[in-house]
Design a protein around this motif. Sequence first.
Motif, PDB file in Angstrom:
ATOM      1  N   ASP A   1       0.815  -1.214   0.000  1.00 37.96           N
ATOM      2  CA  ASP A   1       0.000   0.000   0.000  1.00 37.96           C
ATOM      3  C   ASP A   1       0.852   1.269   0.000  1.00 37.96           C
ATOM      4  O   ASP A   1       0.320   2.384   0.076  1.00 37.96           O
ATOM      5  CB  ASP A   1      -0.922   0.019   1.229  1.00 37.96           C
ATOM      6  N   GLY A   2       2.155   1.094  -0.030  1.00 39.98           N
ATOM      7  CA  GLY A   2       3.023   2.268  -0.051  1.00 39.98           C
ATOM      8  C   GLY A   2       3.338   2.824   1.323  1.00 39.98           C
ATOM      9  O   GLY A   2       3.736   3.977   1.450  1.00 39.98           O
ATOM     10  N   ASN A   3       3.166   2.009   2.361  1.00 35.67           N
ATOM     11  CA  ASN A   3       3.556   2.440   3.714  1.00 35.67           C
ATOM     12  C   ASN A   3       5.002   2.040   3.968  1.00 35.67           C
ATOM     13  O   ASN A   3       5.379   0.891   3.719  1.00 35.67           O
ATOM     14  CB  ASN A   3       2.678   1.760   4.773  1.00 35.67           C
ATOM     15  N   LEU A   4       5.765   2.968   4.487  1.00 37.02           N
ATOM     16  CA  LEU A   4       7.143   2.649   4.854  1.00 37.02           C
ATOM     17  C   LEU A   4       7.118   1.696   6.043  1.00 37.02           C
ATOM     18  O   LEU A   4       6.534   2.016   7.080  1.00 37.02           O
ATOM     19  CB  LEU A   4       7.899   3.934   5.217  1.00 37.02           C
ATOM     20  N   THR A   5       7.723   0.525   5.887  1.00 34.04           N
ATOM     21  CA  THR A   5       7.701  -0.456   6.985  1.00 34.04           C
ATOM     22  C   THR A   5       9.006  -0.431   7.776  1.00 34.04           C
ATOM     23  O   THR A   5       9.206  -1.242   8.675  1.00 34.04           O
ATOM     24  CB  THR A   5       7.455  -1.878   6.452  1.00 34.04           C
ATOM     25  N   THR A   6       9.890   0.468   7.426  1.00 34.72           N
ATOM     26  CA  THR A   6      11.163   0.592   8.148  1.00 34.72           C
ATOM     27  C   THR A   6      11.277   2.016   8.685  1.00 34.72           C
ATOM     28  O   THR A   6      12.255   2.714   8.415  1.00 34.72           O
ATOM     29  CB  THR A   6      12.351   0.289   7.220  1.00 34.72           C
ATOM     30  N   GLY A   7      10.279   2.431   9.449  1.00 31.52           N
ATOM     31  CA  GLY A   7      10.178   3.832   9.836  1.00 31.52           C
ATOM     32  C   GLY A   7      10.821   4.194  11.159  1.00 31.52           C
ATOM     33  O   GLY A   7      10.706   5.348  11.594  1.00 31.52           O
ATOM     34  N   THR A   8      11.479   3.257  11.808  1.00 32.99           N
ATOM     35  CA  THR A   8      12.206   3.590  13.040  1.00 32.99           C
ATOM     36  C   THR A   8      13.533   2.836  13.029  1.00 32.99           C
ATOM     37  O   THR A   8      13.781   1.995  12.166  1.00 32.99           O
ATOM     38  CB  THR A   8      11.435   3.157  14.310  1.00 32.99           C
ATOM     39  N   PHE A   9      14.351   3.124  14.019  1.00 34.62           N
ATOM     40  CA  PHE A   9      15.630   2.414  14.135  1.00 34.62           C
ATOM     41  C   PHE A   9      15.432   0.955  14.581  1.00 34.62           C
ATOM     42  O   PHE A   9      16.397   0.200  14.660  1.00 34.62           O
ATOM     43  CB  PHE A   9      16.560   3.134  15.116  1.00 34.62           C
ATOM     44  N   VAL A  10      14.199   0.585  14.885  1.00 36.95           N
ATOM     45  CA  VAL A  10      13.938  -0.822  15.182  1.00 36.95           C
ATOM     46  C   VAL A  10      13.973  -1.642  13.891  1.00 36.95           C
ATOM     47  O   VAL A  10      14.566  -2.711  13.832  1.00 36.95           O
ATOM     48  CB  VAL A  10      12.567  -1.002  15.877  1.00 36.95           C
ATOM     49  N   GLU A  11      13.350  -1.067  12.835  1.00 40.08           N
ATOM     50  CA  GLU A  11      13.272  -1.810  11.573  1.00 40.08           C
ATOM     51  C   GLU A  11      14.360  -1.398  10.589  1.00 40.08           C
ATOM     52  O   GLU A  11      14.778  -2.205   9.758  1.00 40.08           O
ATOM     53  CB  GLU A  11      11.914  -1.583  10.886  1.00 40.08           C
ATOM     54  N   TYR A  12      14.740  -0.136  10.621  1.00 40.98           N
ATOM     55  CA  TYR A  12      15.821   0.309   9.730  1.00 40.98           C
ATOM     56  C   TYR A  12      17.107   0.209  10.529  1.00 40.98           C
ATOM     57  O   TYR A  12      17.417   1.053  11.367  1.00 40.98           O
ATOM     58  CB  TYR A  12      15.591   1.740   9.234  1.00 40.98           C
TER      59      TYR A  12
END
Lengths: 799, 173
Positions: free
Chosen positions: A706-717
């Motif tokens: 859907d175009g949502n960034l799924t790496t939006g914090t230092f937890v995921e990125y």
Amino acid sequence: MTVTEQRPSGEVGRDRRRKEDARLITGRTSWTDNLSLPGMLHLAILRSPMAHARITGIDVTAARGAPGVVDVFTGPDIADLQGAMPCIWPVTEDTVLPVYPPLALDEVRHAGEPVAVVAARDRASALDALELIEVGYEPLPVVLDMEAALADGAPLVHEAAGTNRCYTWILDSAQAGTGGDVARAEAEAEVVVRRRFIQQRLIPAFMEPRSTVVDPTGDQITMWSSTQVPHVLRILLSLGTGMPEHKIRVIAPDVGGGFGGKLEVTPEEFIAFAAARRLHKPVKFTESRSEAMLSAHHGRDQVQDITVTARRDGTVTGMSAKLLANMGGYLGIIAPGIPILGAFMYGGIYKFPAYRFECTGVFTTTTKTDAYRGAGRPEATFALERIMDELAAELDMDPLELRRRNWIDSSEFPFTTAAGLTYDSGDYAAATARATELFGYDALRQEQAARRASGDPVQLGIGVSTYTEMCGLAPSRVLGQLRYAAGGWESAAVRVLPTGKVEVVTGTSPHGQGHETAWSQIVADQLGVGFDDVEVLHGDTRTSHKGLDTYGSRSLAVGGIALVNACQRVVEKALPVAAHLLEADPADLEFAEGAFRVKGAPGAATKTMADCAFAVFQSHDLPDGVESTLDADATYDPENFSYPHGTHLCAVEVDTETGMVKVRSYVAVDDVGRVINPLIVEGQVHGGVAQGIAQALFEEARYDEDGNLTTGTFVEYTIPSSADLPDIVTDRTETPAPGHPLGAKGVGEAGTIASTPAVVNAVVDALRPMGVTDVRMPCTPERVWSTIVAARAAGGEGR
Amino acid sequence: MTRISMTVDGVRYDDDVEPRTLLVQHLRDRLGKVGTVVGCDTSNCGSCTVLLSGTSVKSCSVLAVQADGADVTTIEGLAGADGELHPVQTAFHEQHGLQCGFCTPGMIMASVDLLTENPDPTDEEIREGLEGNLCRCTGYQNIVRAVHAAAESMRTSVPSTPEGAEAAEGVTT
């Protein structure tokens, strides 16, 4: 008069500890978010949760009534004030330049786009009120994949443009007259290797979130911002909003990292600027980390189709690179030009007789992309160095041997490449020899063979990367030819105070690079004053009115020369004063070891710069026609880029049962020309290599369907921590850069450019006997393991 | 509002705070202790690390009311009253353990705590110990060097490496 450029016991080349540190290690730093002004309001921004939608209505009534709230506004409310975000690098005549409102007007084109703003007495109240704003969205189709975006009938990011293609830019050596024809080279080739490489999307992830404070006073306005480009920001605020340039002052105080991520003029800055003008009060906006990940520009995100042609003996005959480059939903200030900065580098250090580069920029409903450390050149170097390893494998040749057979010999400089650049200097053999020695290349190859023979579940891989880059951005004429809207010069001013202390004003804008220290070292040598007698001023358009800021490894390579030239003008101005004080003929004087003296008269009386400065301050007894100042400035526009180069070698251990990659050793031998401060240079290499390893192994910005960034914090990125990175071994070679008075070639991006392919080449090298010919970045355990499984299923050898 | 009292860098402060206020917000916004910075909103980066009654905490993951009665040391209170730098501060300067410096306050405070618990750490212990503090500039190598240098200095109680005495030029392993 003669000027001895450098004293033997000089500052240049010395490991000076940094002047900047004193405030940074004691918490006395001037970050923008530390600033508080009387009556200042705090802004919070409501951002779109949708990647693509039409805004059907925004109800701010409840938010307006919330405690502490002073104002709530939307794009249409400030349509006349907010201006439009500029793009200053339309790379072709027909580059699509969509309208880019800072605060959305009627449509959003990426998740995170600003749609409404609250101004409140404190930040918490502003954030609370955001939750009371009701926005109606009518979803529109998302556009995420670049090839799908270019297909006929694809939904459009910008309906008015009629296409998702931003531009197509081509460099063909046959057409340009700089080399042969790649199609012919391919037809005649004994070996053709093709690969598709994916440059995953990255997030610059500077540690200081962006912050801006705007203070309107009468018809003047001051903006503090955590930016790499205060001068560019001032000009674009003026051009973008219509506010006269001379009424705007921009200050970049201490800035906590950038890496290209703050080489931007942002919607948040424009929104804060408009809010301050609307409310006639100081305002502050500081983003959260989540906002930074979502809305500050991303980097890389290219698909690269690479073809290399060669003869069986390993001689390369042609290189072709065809790219898709993701621009995102809007254009960042130089976004179209980022891949073009790489366009000249897909040939690297090798003598490709034929060359072709083609890049198509594509709009998608994602966060915009723009510069990230290296900007186009890491992508080029990665593709080139990866495919050279693939060619070596195809030819069953050692990858270093293949490089030796093709690189430009040190006797061949200056060398004009098929891409049209003239490399001024380099010694690739020397850097490679030093690197292989420090690395223990032959011993590691033996260990690799032993592990392969014994079927060790932990395999050893060796990765090679021999790179050059174009730095010192940039000759203004070249930028003009590339349709860039600004020049590439840099400026410096030197003010000699009555007591002999020196203030230096630079147009560069450091954010961690240590210019205050390195510039002091240069000036100390040039003027014969003490390191501690120099103060370097930067980042404020009122004191430093002229500059083009810091990016592209340009500050020392361009700004450093402006500084040297300004210093030499100071010496020229001091000469008649010194001669008068010494009662000598100026023609008989020399300036050496920090003082004027009669040539060939050791032990004779001398006059220092401080003597001259005080004499000029008093001006009681100056020769006729001598001006009462020693101050001087200079602007320098380079004639060519600078070309740092080097050889990086990486050994990795890959656990073939888990896919885990461990960097076992890493050697970086770089030739960055003359070094002003070895400590700072080493630090730049460390950090650059760390970011390159991060692309190879750890980082990727991802979107869901859907175009949502799924790496939006230092937890995921997952930017690497201290436990994730190895110690690296660094060394340098130095070949003089003849076109550059200072001899400095630039170091800010070298490590990032060189390291990513070194690491991935090592990972692929470890797994090649299993039939693996590529691992897509980042080479996470899951991805490496899946690649091994797929290779086995496809009938690769082995285990 | 809740009444709290805490000592920060040797000075006692009594304030009414909203129960939801984070310690870092209280330090920055109320007490003006802006040396402690905020780098994320998920307690990952460690930039806001302070000592809470001698132990390092991420001040974004502690409520101000939880620090009621506590003794807080921030980067601003680490140097001696006469301005003499703490050995860890000196070591970060001498070993070039910082570039942009944004992570530095937290990194230094975490290092102080690490050395309190382990006065002679190995490379690996330092790297594991500072895992909760992110730096984007240095690649951590000089931070590890700095912690070693500080450890050495604190053990022998003499100042860290004098300037220029140990050139970082050339080969380093």
